[in-house]
Write a protein that holds these residues in place. Sequence first.
Motif, PDB file in Angstrom:
ATOM      1  N   GLU A 292      93.263 -20.532 -21.021  1.00 52.57           N
ATOM      2  CA  GLU A 292      92.675 -21.772 -21.505  1.00 52.57           C
ATOM      3  C   GLU A 292      92.462 -22.800 -20.399  1.00 52.57           C
ATOM      4  O   GLU A 292      91.787 -23.812 -20.602  1.00 52.57           O
TER       5      GLU A 292
ATOM      6  N   SER B 267      92.236 -13.887 -41.112  1.00 56.93           N
ATOM      7  CA  SER B 267      93.649 -14.257 -41.018  1.00 56.93           C
ATOM      8  C   SER B 267      94.557 -13.247 -41.720  1.00 56.93           C
ATOM      9  O   SER B 267      95.768 -13.221 -41.472  1.00 56.93           O
TER      10      SER B 267
ATOM     11  N   THR C 229      91.416  -9.007 -31.875  1.00 55.96           N
ATOM     12  CA  THR C 229      90.963  -9.753 -30.704  1.00 55.96           C
ATOM     13  C   THR C 229      89.874  -8.990 -29.970  1.00 55.96           C
ATOM     14  O   THR C 229      88.842  -9.547 -29.591  1.00 55.96           O
TER      15      THR C 229
ATOM     16  N   ALA D 176      90.324 -25.637 -24.547  1.00 48.69           N
ATOM     17  CA  ALA D 176      89.833 -24.629 -25.491  1.00 48.69           C
ATOM     18  C   ALA D 176      88.766 -25.192 -26.416  1.00 48.69           C
ATOM     19  O   ALA D 176      87.776 -24.512 -26.721  1.00 48.69           O
ATOM     20  N   GLU D 177      88.942 -26.429 -26.874  1.00 47.38           N
ATOM     21  CA  GLU D 177      87.979 -27.002 -27.814  1.00 47.38           C
ATOM     22  C   GLU D 177      86.611 -27.163 -27.167  1.00 47.38           C
ATOM     23  O   GLU D 177      85.581 -26.916 -27.805  1.00 47.38           O
TER      24      GLU D 177
ATOM     25  N   ILE E 298      92.507 -16.587 -26.065  1.00 46.74           N
ATOM     26  CA  ILE E 298      93.394 -17.469 -25.302  1.00 46.74           C
ATOM     27  C   ILE E 298      94.850 -17.075 -25.513  1.00 46.74           C
ATOM     28  O   ILE E 298      95.657 -17.073 -24.572  1.00 46.74           O
ATOM     29  N   GLN E 299      95.200 -16.730 -26.749  1.00 46.49           N
ATOM     30  CA  GLN E 299      96.578 -16.318 -27.039  1.00 46.49           C
ATOM     31  C   GLN E 299      96.988 -15.111 -26.209  1.00 46.49           C
ATOM     32  O   GLN E 299      98.100 -15.047 -25.691  1.00 46.49           O
TER      33      GLN E 299
ATOM     34  N   THR F 182      87.840 -17.040 -29.919  1.00 46.57           N
ATOM     35  CA  THR F 182      88.300 -17.806 -28.758  1.00 46.57           C
ATOM     36  C   THR F 182      89.796 -18.057 -28.820  1.00 46.57           C
ATOM     37  O   THR F 182      90.512 -17.924 -27.821  1.00 46.57           O
ATOM     38  N   GLU F 183      90.276 -18.439 -30.002  1.00 44.14           N
ATOM     39  CA  GLU F 183      91.706 -18.708 -30.175  1.00 44.14           C
ATOM     40  C   GLU F 183      92.541 -17.472 -29.843  1.00 44.14           C
ATOM     41  O   GLU F 183      93.549 -17.552 -29.126  1.00 44.14           O
TER      42      GLU F 183
ATOM     43  N   ARG G 222      85.119 -19.358 -33.173  1.00 41.15           N
ATOM     44  CA  ARG G 222      86.350 -20.141 -33.003  1.00 41.15           C
ATOM     45  C   ARG G 222      87.579 -19.235 -33.051  1.00 41.15           C
ATOM     46  O   ARG G 222      88.473 -19.337 -32.202  1.00 41.15           O
ATOM     47  N   LYS G 223      87.629 -18.335 -34.027  1.00 36.02           N
ATOM     48  CA  LYS G 223      88.775 -17.429 -34.153  1.00 36.02           C
ATOM     49  C   LYS G 223      88.862 -16.503 -32.954  1.00 36.02           C
ATOM     50  O   LYS G 223      89.960 -16.242 -32.428  1.00 36.02           O
TER      51      LYS G 223
ATOM     52  N   VAL H 278      84.892 -23.770 -27.082  1.00 41.64           N
ATOM     53  CA  VAL H 278      84.362 -23.391 -28.393  1.00 41.64           C
ATOM     54  C   VAL H 278      83.096 -24.185 -28.704  1.00 41.64           C
ATOM     55  O   VAL H 278      82.081 -23.623 -29.150  1.00 41.64           O
TER      56      VAL H 278
END
Length: 251
Positions: A189, A92, A101, A149-150, A183-184, A179-180, A176-177, A153
């Motif tokens: 998604e 982060s 990414t 998305a969940e 998607i961004q 994937t997030e 998880r990160k 993951v």
Amino acid sequence: MEKTIKNNQSKNTSLAKTIADQINDYIQKQNLKPGDRIETELEMAKKLNVSRGTIREAVKILVSRNVLEVHKGSGTYISKKKGITEDPLGLSFITDKKKLTWDLLEFRMMVEPQIAFLAAQNITSSQINLLEKLCNQADFLSSQGQIRAEEDVEFHICIAEASGNLVAPNLIPIIRKATELFIQYTGREKAPETVARHRDILEALKQHDASWAKEMMTMHLTFNRQILRKTIFHTDKKEVPNEQEKSLFQL
């Protein structure tokens, strides 16, 4: 006087850390599972011959490590996160999200195909049923134009756990990160292709065909890499990649 107070605080902190380690060792030796309730502060204080305040501080340390969870009015329980922190690598704090990414996806391509290989050899029927359920749920959400998305993951997390490798589940925050962020950048998604590729992986796992599972996972992540590359180069109108970035994103 002030020096004495600081020394006492340091001793108390050191003692709490020692007790936290002892409690953690006890959890391991007793083979306690996520959701199991541990003894009360008073019981632990008597057993370890320390004050309840020290136990309280030790519990706080273990909560911060995601080893324990405190439920007010109910007690203290083994955390479902199994000691895995949300951001173990400090991702982060990396400001270049575009490169992060890409690099996360590259890292996944290094490890997840082999994880799928191992999962095909070790997966249980209950884990196969869970993967089937996740695919069905993702199919339904896609048909409704809803975000899934969940489920995506959880699909990869389940495969990591099915691998039988003790380290693989600790990669969950990275997956998880990744994937997030994917998607961004891509806005995929809701795309149905992901579910289809997940089903290809699932079919290989059902057959316990390790090489096939590895190949399907590689194809899945390679497809995602192509989508990400196209998005960065062709969709992001706000930035024009320089020569260094172009070389970075070349296959």
